[in-house]
Design a protein around this motif. Structure first.
Motif, PDB file in Angstrom:
ATOM      1  N   GLY A 225      26.003 -35.144  48.553  1.00 34.75           N
ATOM      2  CA  GLY A 225      25.260 -35.617  47.390  1.00 34.75           C
ATOM      3  C   GLY A 225      25.086 -34.510  46.379  1.00 34.75           C
ATOM      4  O   GLY A 225      25.598 -33.395  46.542  1.00 34.75           O
ATOM      5  N   ALA A 226      24.359 -34.833  45.318  1.00 36.79           N
ATOM      6  CA  ALA A 226      24.092 -33.864  44.257  1.00 36.79           C
ATOM      7  C   ALA A 226      22.625 -33.932  43.873  1.00 36.79           C
ATOM      8  O   ALA A 226      22.007 -35.006  43.913  1.00 36.79           O
ATOM      9  N   VAL A 227      22.059 -32.788  43.540  1.00 40.17           N
ATOM     10  CA  VAL A 227      20.656 -32.736  43.137  1.00 40.17           C
ATOM     11  C   VAL A 227      20.438 -33.620  41.908  1.00 40.17           C
ATOM     12  O   VAL A 227      19.491 -34.399  41.842  1.00 40.17           O
ATOM     13  N   ILE A 228      21.322 -33.468  40.909  1.00 38.73           N
ATOM     14  CA  ILE A 228      21.327 -34.368  39.759  1.00 38.73           C
ATOM     15  C   ILE A 228      22.396 -35.420  40.044  1.00 38.73           C
ATOM     16  O   ILE A 228      23.585 -35.110  40.051  1.00 38.73           O
ATOM     17  N   PRO A 229      22.021 -36.663  40.335  1.00 38.21           N
ATOM     18  CA  PRO A 229      22.990 -37.672  40.766  1.00 38.21           C
ATOM     19  C   PRO A 229      23.831 -38.211  39.606  1.00 38.21           C
ATOM     20  O   PRO A 229      23.839 -39.406  39.318  1.00 38.21           O
ATOM     21  N   SER A 230      24.529 -37.303  38.916  1.00 36.68           N
ATOM     22  CA  SER A 230      25.284 -37.677  37.730  1.00 36.68           C
ATOM     23  C   SER A 230      26.427 -36.708  37.543  1.00 36.68           C
ATOM     24  O   SER A 230      26.455 -35.618  38.144  1.00 36.68           O
ATOM     25  N   GLY A 231      27.388 -37.082  36.690  1.00 34.86           N
ATOM     26  CA  GLY A 231      28.492 -36.202  36.379  1.00 34.86           C
ATOM     27  C   GLY A 231      28.199 -35.250  35.246  1.00 34.86           C
ATOM     28  O   GLY A 231      29.040 -34.452  34.867  1.00 34.86           O
ATOM     29  N   THR A 232      26.996 -35.326  34.677  1.00 40.09           N
ATOM     30  CA  THR A 232      26.621 -34.450  33.573  1.00 40.09           C
ATOM     31  C   THR A 232      25.326 -33.725  33.875  1.00 40.09           C
ATOM     32  O   THR A 232      24.434 -34.269  34.533  1.00 40.09           O
ATOM     33  N   THR A 233      25.232 -32.498  33.394  1.00 41.68           N
ATOM     34  CA  THR A 233      24.004 -31.721  33.594  1.00 41.68           C
ATOM     35  C   THR A 233      22.881 -32.192  32.685  1.00 41.68           C
ATOM     36  O   THR A 233      21.747 -31.730  32.807  1.00 41.68           O
ATOM     37  N   LEU A 234      23.167 -33.106  31.761  1.00 40.54           N
ATOM     38  CA  LEU A 234      22.147 -33.581  30.836  1.00 40.54           C
ATOM     39  C   LEU A 234      21.236 -34.628  31.468  1.00 40.54           C
ATOM     40  O   LEU A 234      20.207 -34.980  30.889  1.00 40.54           O
ATOM     41  N   PRO A 237      17.071 -35.845  37.771  1.00 39.70           N
ATOM     42  CA  PRO A 237      16.819 -36.614  38.988  1.00 39.70           C
ATOM     43  C   PRO A 237      15.397 -37.151  39.018  1.00 39.70           C
ATOM     44  O   PRO A 237      14.469 -36.553  38.480  1.00 39.70           O
ATOM     45  N   SER A 238      15.237 -38.289  39.665  1.00 34.16           N
ATOM     46  CA  SER A 238      13.903 -38.851  39.868  1.00 34.16           C
ATOM     47  C   SER A 238      13.353 -38.356  41.199  1.00 34.16           C
ATOM     48  O   SER A 238      14.071 -37.742  42.005  1.00 34.16           O
ATOM     49  N   ALA A 239      12.092 -38.624  41.454  1.00 37.52           N
ATOM     50  CA  ALA A 239      11.486 -38.231  42.726  1.00 37.52           C
ATOM     51  C   ALA A 239      12.198 -38.907  43.895  1.00 37.52           C
ATOM     52  O   ALA A 239      12.418 -38.302  44.949  1.00 37.52           O
ATOM     53  N   SER A 240      12.579 -40.175  43.712  1.00 36.90           N
ATOM     54  CA  SER A 240      13.279 -40.894  44.791  1.00 36.90           C
ATOM     55  C   SER A 240      14.673 -40.322  45.020  1.00 36.90           C
ATOM     56  O   SER A 240      15.152 -40.276  46.164  1.00 36.90           O
ATOM     57  N   ASP A 241      15.314 -39.859  43.937  1.00 35.66           N
ATOM     58  CA  ASP A 241      16.625 -39.217  44.091  1.00 35.66           C
ATOM     59  C   ASP A 241      16.507 -37.972  44.954  1.00 35.66           C
ATOM     60  O   ASP A 241      17.310 -37.742  45.868  1.00 35.66           O
ATOM     61  N   LEU A 242      15.488 -37.160  44.676  1.00 38.62           N
ATOM     62  CA  LEU A 242      15.289 -35.930  45.430  1.00 38.62           C
ATOM     63  C   LEU A 242      14.988 -36.216  46.900  1.00 38.62           C
ATOM     64  O   LEU A 242      15.501 -35.542  47.795  1.00 38.62           O
ATOM     65  N   LYS A 243      14.165 -37.241  47.150  1.00 39.37           N
ATOM     66  CA  LYS A 243      13.835 -37.574  48.534  1.00 39.37           C
ATOM     67  C   LYS A 243      15.067 -38.070  49.283  1.00 39.37           C
ATOM     68  O   LYS A 243      15.318 -37.696  50.435  1.00 39.37           O
ATOM     69  N   SER A 244      15.872 -38.920  48.633  1.00 36.76           N
ATOM     70  CA  SER A 244      17.076 -39.460  49.279  1.00 36.76           C
ATOM     71  C   SER A 244      18.047 -38.340  49.629  1.00 36.76           C
ATOM     72  O   SER A 244      18.633 -38.315  50.719  1.00 36.76           O
ATOM     73  N   LEU A 245      18.216 -37.404  48.703  1.00 37.18           N
ATOM     74  CA  LEU A 245      19.138 -36.307  48.973  1.00 37.18           C
ATOM     75  C   LEU A 245      18.597 -35.398  50.064  1.00 37.18           C
ATOM     76  O   LEU A 245      19.347 -34.935  50.930  1.00 37.18           O
TER      77      LEU A 245
END
Length: 317
Positions: A225-234, A237-245
């Motif tokens: 996975g990725a800390v920022i769940p996207s192909g761009t640094t712009l 991440p949300s709190a749920s994204d961080l927890k899932s990762l």
């Protein structure tokens, strides 16, 4: 009576007049050289990674101008008005495409409309799509993490330079391209040998954002996975994204999180705390070259540095 022959006297050219004439000739020669210098063919490249590759192909046959500075972010860097004008005055514009240069693409389109030849390298090297996160199913522009696609890009750039850049020596450009292709082929073999030292179960990547899809495909890595769940640094991440990762990191037993050297590692460190396991945060040069002496001044240096960091981070040394 002896008469001496009468000789006609030729007027002499004053020394200062002769010097002035010579000076005029020299000035004409200098201005002629300056004029031809201004007409030197021009290739403009958007990103510094592509800029280094293009310079290796073009050599001294044309002026290569790179818009993106060292240590910049290709997703967010901007250009000045003179730089924008240089795009429309170029013989060829080389850019990544696939949405990478988000603030520069409109200037590239303006150059196209002005009749400038352009090459979107990422679109021509068999691009893949993201498989997860906010960018899922969208084209992934980070093709340079796969050296085999870079080798293909070298040939494409050489083709465009010889076809559209006036006055270049075709044979020289082809020789340059062939020599650089050989170096990239050697790089691929070296990377494969280094990565083969990593046990298959440890070939798991967690990064700041989705940037190593091509490398994972080429060298058989699994992207957790990725800390920022996207192909761009712009993106953010949300709190749920961080927890899932964090849960995925804990489940997979990941030993290292790889963060881009030009971006703060704060988010990666948050994941380390959230996962509850001992994880190293390892910097990589993923999006940009550096200045000379900072570890990744060229594409080849960048890839060797990243390969070594990944291999060490995942436990081969």
């Amino acid at each position: 009576m002896n008469l001496l022959p009468i000789r006609a006297h030729r007027p002499r050219t004053p020394a200062r007049l002769l010097l002035a004439s010579l000076a005029g000739v020299l000035l004409l020669g200098v201005s002629g050289c300056a004029g031809s210098g201004e007409e030197r063919p021009s290739v403009v490249v958007t990103t510094n990674i592509l800029g280094d590759i293009t310079r290796n192909v073009v050599g001294d046959e044309a002026e290569v101008t790179v818009l993106m500075q060292a240590d910049a972010d290709p997703h967010s860097f901007g250009i000045s008005a003179p730089q924008a004008a240089s795009l429309e005055q170029a013989d060829l514009v080389v850019y990544n495409g696939l949405g990478l240069e988000e603030n520069v693409l409109r200037h590239v389109r303006a150059a196209q409309e002005a009749g400038v030849s352009t090459l979107a390298v990422g679109e021509a090297v068999d691009p893949i799509t993201y498989t997860a996160g906010e960018s899922a199913d969208e084209p992934d522009p980070h093709f340079w993490t796969d050296p085999e696609r870079v080798r293909k890009a070298v040939g494409l750039i050489a083709d465009e330079v010889t076809a559209h850049v006036r006055g270049v020596d075709t044979s020289t450009v082809r020789r340059n391209a062939s020599a650089y292709e050989a170096q990239v082929t050697e790089l691929t073999a070296w990377m494969r040998a280094r990565f083969d030292e990593i046990p298959p179960g440890r070939r798991q990547l967690v990064t700041n954002h989705h940037v190593f899809g091509y490398l994972a495909q080429r060298f058989r890595f699994h992207i957790v996975g990725a800390v920022i769940p996207s192909g761009t640094t712009l993106a953010s991440p949300s709190a749920s994204d961080l927890k899932s990762l964090a849960d995925a990191v804990r489940t997979a037993g990941v030993k290292a999180i790889f963060a881009d050297s030009s971006q703060p590692a704060r988010l990666a460190q948050v994941i380390e705390r959230e996962s509850g396991i001992d994880v190293d945060v390892v910097p990589l040069f993923s999006e940009s070259l550096t200045t000379k002496g900072k570890g990744a001044a060229t594409y080849l240096e960048m890839m060797r540095a990243n390969t070594t960091s990944i291999a060490i981070g995942l436990g081969t040394a």
